[in-house]
Design a protein around this motif. Structure first.
Motif, mmCIF file in Angstrom:
data_model
loop_
_atom_site.group_PDB
_atom_site.id
_atom_site.type_symbol
_atom_site.label_atom_id
_atom_site.label_comp_id
_atom_site.label_asym_id
_atom_site.label_seq_id
_atom_site.Cartn_x
_atom_site.Cartn_y
_atom_site.Cartn_z
ATOM 1 N N SER A 1 1.174 43.172 6.469
ATOM 2 C CA SER A 1 2.135 44.204 6.889
ATOM 3 C C SER A 1 1.420 45.342 7.596
ATOM 4 O O SER A 1 0.196 45.519 7.465
ATOM 5 N N PHE A 2 2.214 46.102 8.332
ATOM 6 C CA PHE A 2 1.676 47.224 9.113
ATOM 7 C C PHE A 2 2.836 48.204 9.280
ATOM 8 O O PHE A 2 3.850 47.875 9.902
ATOM 9 N N SER A 3 2.737 49.383 8.697
ATOM 10 C CA SER A 3 3.853 50.335 8.771
ATOM 11 C C SER A 3 3.386 51.667 9.334
ATOM 12 O O SER A 3 2.302 52.155 9.006
ATOM 13 N N VAL A 4 4.222 52.240 10.206
ATOM 14 C CA VAL A 4 3.956 53.534 10.844
ATOM 15 C C VAL A 4 5.153 54.434 10.585
ATOM 16 O O VAL A 4 6.306 54.024 10.779
ATOM 17 N N SER A 5 4.905 55.662 10.154
ATOM 18 C CA SER A 5 5.995 56.623 9.932
ATOM 19 C C SER A 5 5.505 58.013 10.317
ATOM 20 O O SER A 5 4.313 58.318 10.228
ATOM 21 N N GLY A 6 6.429 58.865 10.752
ATOM 22 C CA GLY A 6 6.071 60.227 11.120
ATOM 23 C C GLY A 6 7.035 60.815 12.120
ATOM 24 O O GLY A 6 8.142 60.296 12.319
ATOM 25 N N VAL A 7 6.624 61.900 12.749
ATOM 26 C CA VAL A 7 7.444 62.593 13.742
ATOM 27 C C VAL A 7 6.641 62.757 15.025
ATOM 28 O O VAL A 7 5.409 62.784 15.004
ATOM 29 N N SER A 8 7.355 62.890 16.133
ATOM 30 C CA SER A 8 6.705 63.020 17.435
ATOM 31 C C SER A 8 7.567 63.864 18.356
ATOM 32 O O SER A 8 8.797 63.923 18.192
ATOM 33 N N GLY A 9 6.930 64.508 19.322
ATOM 34 C CA GLY A 9 7.640 65.244 20.356
ATOM 35 C C GLY A 9 7.864 64.414 21.604
ATOM 36 O O GLY A 9 8.252 64.958 22.639
ATOM 37 N N ARG A 10 7.633 63.118 21.523
ATOM 38 C CA ARG A 10 7.852 62.203 22.652
ATOM 39 C C ARG A 10 9.048 61.325 22.325
ATOM 40 O O ARG A 10 9.074 60.630 21.313
ATOM 41 N N GLN A 11 10.036 61.328 23.193
ATOM 42 C CA GLN A 11 11.284 60.621 22.926
ATOM 43 C C GLN A 11 11.082 59.115 22.734
ATOM 44 O O GLN A 11 11.767 58.490 21.938
ATOM 45 N N GLN A 12 10.143 58.538 23.456
ATOM 46 C CA GLN A 12 9.932 57.099 23.402
ATOM 47 C C GLN A 12 8.749 56.723 22.521
ATOM 48 O O GLN A 12 8.166 55.652 22.679
ATOM 49 N N ALA A 13 8.384 57.587 21.569
ATOM 50 C CA ALA A 13 7.210 57.318 20.735
ATOM 51 C C ALA A 13 7.352 56.021 19.951
ATOM 52 O O ALA A 13 6.407 55.230 19.849
ATOM 53 N N GLN A 14 8.525 55.774 19.364
ATOM 54 C CA GLN A 14 8.706 54.565 18.564
ATOM 55 C C GLN A 14 8.554 53.320 19.420
ATOM 56 O O GLN A 14 7.900 52.348 19.017
ATOM 57 N N THR A 15 9.132 53.336 20.601
ATOM 58 C CA THR A 15 8.993 52.188 21.507
ATOM 59 C C THR A 15 7.544 52.012 21.942
ATOM 60 O O THR A 15 7.033 50.880 21.994
ATOM 61 N N GLU A 16 6.855 53.103 22.254
ATOM 62 C CA GLU A 16 5.459 53.022 22.682
ATOM 63 C C GLU A 16 4.593 52.405 21.584
ATOM 64 O O GLU A 16 3.727 51.556 21.859
ATOM 65 N N ILE A 17 4.805 52.830 20.335
ATOM 66 C CA ILE A 17 3.996 52.299 19.227
ATOM 67 C C ILE A 17 4.297 50.823 19.023
ATOM 68 O O ILE A 17 3.393 50.009 18.804
ATOM 69 N N SER A 18 5.569 50.445 19.092
ATOM 70 C CA SER A 18 5.927 49.031 18.913
ATOM 71 C C SER A 18 5.313 48.168 20.001
ATOM 72 O O SER A 18 4.796 47.071 19.731
ATOM 73 N N GLU B 1 4.203 37.848 16.651
ATOM 74 C CA GLU B 1 4.626 37.335 15.347
ATOM 75 C C GLU B 1 4.219 38.251 14.199
ATOM 76 O O GLU B 1 4.578 38.011 13.043
ATOM 77 N N ALA B 2 3.484 39.312 14.497
ATOM 78 C CA ALA B 2 2.986 40.191 13.440
ATOM 79 C C ALA B 2 4.132 40.938 12.763
ATOM 80 O O ALA B 2 5.118 41.321 13.408
ATOM 81 N N GLU B 3 3.977 41.152 11.453
ATOM 82 C CA GLU B 3 4.941 41.926 10.686
ATOM 83 C C GLU B 3 4.543 43.402 10.746
ATOM 84 O O GLU B 3 3.441 43.769 10.357
ATOM 85 N N PHE B 4 5.427 44.236 11.265
ATOM 86 C CA PHE B 4 5.167 45.675 11.233
ATOM 87 C C PHE B 4 6.489 46.426 11.208
ATOM 88 O O PHE B 4 7.544 45.904 11.564
ATOM 89 N N GLU B 5 6.399 47.655 10.764
ATOM 90 C CA GLU B 5 7.574 48.521 10.670
ATOM 91 C C GLU B 5 7.217 49.876 11.260
ATOM 92 O O GLU B 5 6.173 50.454 10.918
ATOM 93 N N VAL B 6 8.061 50.371 12.141
ATOM 94 C CA VAL B 6 7.823 51.667 12.793
ATOM 95 C C VAL B 6 9.026 52.558 12.547
ATOM 96 O O VAL B 6 10.153 52.215 12.921
ATOM 97 N N GLN B 7 8.810 53.677 11.895
ATOM 98 C CA GLN B 7 9.864 54.660 11.621
ATOM 99 C C GLN B 7 9.380 56.023 12.113
ATOM 100 O O GLN B 7 8.695 56.754 11.388
ATOM 101 N N VAL B 8 9.696 56.337 13.352
ATOM 102 C CA VAL B 8 9.252 57.600 13.968
ATOM 103 C C VAL B 8 10.473 58.414 14.335
ATOM 104 O O VAL B 8 11.389 57.915 14.998
ATOM 105 N N ARG B 9 10.496 59.657 13.918
ATOM 106 C CA ARG B 9 11.610 60.564 14.209
ATOM 107 C C ARG B 9 11.214 61.508 15.340
ATOM 108 O O ARG B 9 10.157 62.139 15.307
ATOM 109 N N TYR B 10 12.083 61.579 16.335
ATOM 110 C CA TYR B 10 11.844 62.497 17.460
ATOM 111 C C TYR B 10 12.350 63.893 17.106
ATOM 112 O O TYR B 10 13.480 64.056 16.647
ATOM 113 N N GLU B 11 11.490 64.889 17.298
ATOM 114 C CA GLU B 11 11.877 66.283 17.081
ATOM 115 C C GLU B 11 11.750 67.047 18.390
ATOM 116 O O GLU B 11 10.656 67.166 18.956
#
Length: 638
Positions: free
Chosen positions: A432-449, A459-469
């Motif tokens: 597994s691979f999980s990322v969580s946090g906040v960013s000032g970039r609107q497309q941060a979650q897409t960029e990380i994914s 095929e890798a298992e990962f989870e990205v939960q980024v909130r845009y502020e």
């Protein structure tokens, strides 16, 4: 023959000759006077009263200083219409050409990957070689082609600030056309993304000197997305997108419909860009999402033309085979499917390898957990220092040989993913691979994914939960023009911009109000603002109008002295127009004496062009008012 017989005939002939001469001279004088009068009247009718018309017998002499050679020739032609052209004598001169208005200086600066080209007219005093060297240095040493012409005339005062601003801006304009005239710079440019467009516009507006007007036409073409990725997940937390990409708005809507049918309820941000592997991308994504929905969970990842479907642990083999078979047959041509049914985890494993990377709001970076060897430990620390700059790096890692294959790649991917966040954490485990946090970039979650798919595989298992502020976004956090005006309204609530009685001088008590307004306007982007002055109805109307104009201009000067860029501002005095209260009461007159800040609406002004009856309030979209002092009308009487 006797003399007495000869003298009488001689006397008669002499008298006749004398009378003929006198008559001829009289006739010539009459012709001369009439010719001079006729020529003078004709020239006056043509607006050439500067000419002096003299008569010399049958000749007409023209004297005076003609404004130009063309006007001089016109004067001769007009005179020739009244008398024979051969009788016109030209004694006129032409005005000194130095008195002629100078030409309009202008430069077109064209920049692309091949170099910079300069076209236009500049003053003779311009050091063109030094200008070309400066442009080359600012543009990274590229070639500068000088196609300029010059004229021996003095440059307008606002020419130099405009040219300096245009040249200094070239460092940020790799593909652009910059037009320079006295006091005005017009920029047509192209950027790589909407974010870059907003950033460039903000920088140019902030650097623009006060006397220079700036016109911007910056375009942002659709970005190139590589790889082209969409990743959709359904797990115990619900349905969500961890990455999304579309080649058109229609494709984005199709993906949205498919996601909602699969149980997705949130908002979808699906960037539209270039680089799609097939025009059937939207169809393939919709089919993949539908397959995840039918399985009741799992992940589908489309990376260019590769489709990876991962079913939830525990999915029945028969259902898995059916969904995979239908999806494989339905996918459009070019797309290749890989399906994975994960094995249940081995519960006999004693200890699971783990690596964590965290970034605190204060900028502290902490690395904890296992690394493969000493070289990897040093590499991780150096990579973190390069990614986070001056941030403090705290190393809490330990070297262990008991790490799975590809562990070092996952560790470096964690550090790179963390660098996209303003603060947050990354947890890495073998499965597994999980990322969580906040960013000032609107497309941060897409960029990380996209990053994780590229580094770890689809095929890798990962989870990205980024909130845009938005507050962390340096561009989006800039106040809108309407918000700027509302802030002025707030800081002037119950306070006044006051003036000395009968004067446009701002009082000492009002200086703090001016300071607060200037601070707000300095934070705002390029505004077009009208500073309007109003009075009550006491006193003479024309005096009130003049006083309101002077006071509006005084406020504008005060803002300029406080380093507010007021090049796009204007001051207008409306006198006693547009009262907001009853002028028959002291309270009403006090309310009507005011300074008002309004946003100029260019579209409304264009629509009202030529209509002198249009009310000034029709030209503004928002306004903020501050009160003036009292006794406007009383001070203007007498």
């Amino acid at each position: 023959m006797r003399l007495s017989a000869i003298l009488p005939p001689l006397a008669v002939f002499a008298l006749a000759a004398l009378l003929s001469v006198v008559g001829a001279r009289a006739a010539v004088g009459v012709v001369e006077d009439r010719s001079v009068t006729a020529v003078r009247e004709a020239l006056t009718d043509e607006g050439m009263s500067w000419t002096s018309v003299l008569g010399d017998g049958l000749q007409i002499i023209l004297e005076g200083e003609a404004p130009s050679e063309a006007v001089r020739f016109r004067a001769i032609t007009v005179a020739g219409t009244q008398v024979d052209a051969s009788r016109v004598i030209d004694n006129m001169s032409v005005a000194d050409p130095d008195g002629i208005a100078p030409p309009e200086f202008a430069i077109e600066i064209l920049r692309n990957d091949g170099g910079v080209t300069l076209i236009g007219l500049v003053p003779e005093t311009t050091d063109r070689e030094a200008m070309a060297d400066r442009i080359s240095q600012l543009s990274g040493g590229i070639t500068v082609t000088d196609l300029l012409e010059s004229a021996d005339h003095a440059a307008p005062e606002s020419w130099r600030p405009a040219l300096d601003f245009a040249i200094s801006s070239l460092a940020d304009l790799p593909r652009s056309k910059v037009s320079v005239t006295a006091g005005r710079v017009a920029i047509v440019a192209m950027t790589d993304s909407p974010e870059a467009k907003r950033r460039l516009e903000s920088q140019l507006v902030q650097r623009r000197p006060d006397p220079v007007r700036l016109a911007l036409d910056v375009s942002a073409p659709r970005p190139v997305i590589t790889p082209f990725i969409t990743r959709f997940v359904i797990d115990e937390d619900g349905a969500r997108f961890e990455a999304c990409a579309a080649d058109s708005e229609e494709t984005s809507r199709r993906i949205s419909r498919a996601a909602r049918e699969a149980g997705f309820e949130g908002s979808i941000v699906c960037p539209v860009g270039l680089g799609v592997p097939s025009r059937t991308w939207g169809e393939a994504v919709a089919q993949g999402i539908a397959a995840v929905g039918e399985l009741g969970g799992g992940t589908v990842t489309l990376t260019d033309a590769d489709v990876t479907l991962v079913a939830p642990v525990g999915t029945e083999q028969a259902m898995f085979d059916r969904v995979v078979g239908e999806l494989g047959n339905d996918l459009p041509e070019l797309f290749a499917l890989e399906a994975v049914l994960p094995e249940p985890p081995d519960e006999t494993e004693d200890e699971v390898a783990e690596f964590t990377a965290t970034l605190s709001p204060e900028g502290l970076v902490q690395l904890r957990g296992r690394v493969a060897d000493a070289l990897m430990n040093t590499t991780a620390e150096n990579y973190a220092k390069a990614s986070f700059g001056s941030a403090e790096i705290s190393m809490g890692t330990r070297i262990s040989e008991e790490v799975p294959q590809g562990w070092s790649v996952r560790v470096l991917a964690a550090i790179e993913a963390l660098s996209v966040l303003e603060n947050g954490s990354v947890l890495v485990r073998p499965e597994s691979f999980s990322v969580s946090g906040v960013s000032g970039r609107q497309q941060a979650q897409t960029e990380i994914s996209q990053l994780l798919v590229e580094k770890l595989g689809p095929e890798a298992e990962f989870e990205v939960q980024v909130r845009y502020e938005e507050s962390l976004d340096p561009i989006a956090a800039l106040p809108t023009p309407e918000e700027c005006l509302q802030q002025i309204t707030t800081v002037t609530d119950g306070r006044k911009i006051t003036f000395e009685p009968g004067s446009a001088d701002i009082t000492g008590e009002a200086q703090s109000v001016m300071d607060d307004i200037a601070e707000i306007l300095r934070r705002c982007a390029d505004l077009q603002v009208e500073v309007a002055g109003y009075t009550d109805s006491q006193g003479r109307e024309e005096m009130n109008q003049r006083l309101s104009q002077d006071r509006a201009e005084s406020v504008l000067r005060g803002l300029r002295e406080r380093r507010v860029p007021v090049g796009s501002f204007r001051a207008v005095g409306y006198g006693e127009e547009n009262p907001i209260a009853d002028n028959e009461t002291e309270e009403g007159r006090e309310a009507n004496r005011r300074i008002e800040f309004s946003l100029i609406d260019p579209e409304a002004e264009d629509a009202a062009a030529g209509d002198e009856e249009t009310e000034p309030t029709a030209e503004v979209s928002e306004s903020a008012e501050t009160d003036g002092d009292g006794n406007d009308g009383d001070d203007e009487q007498d």
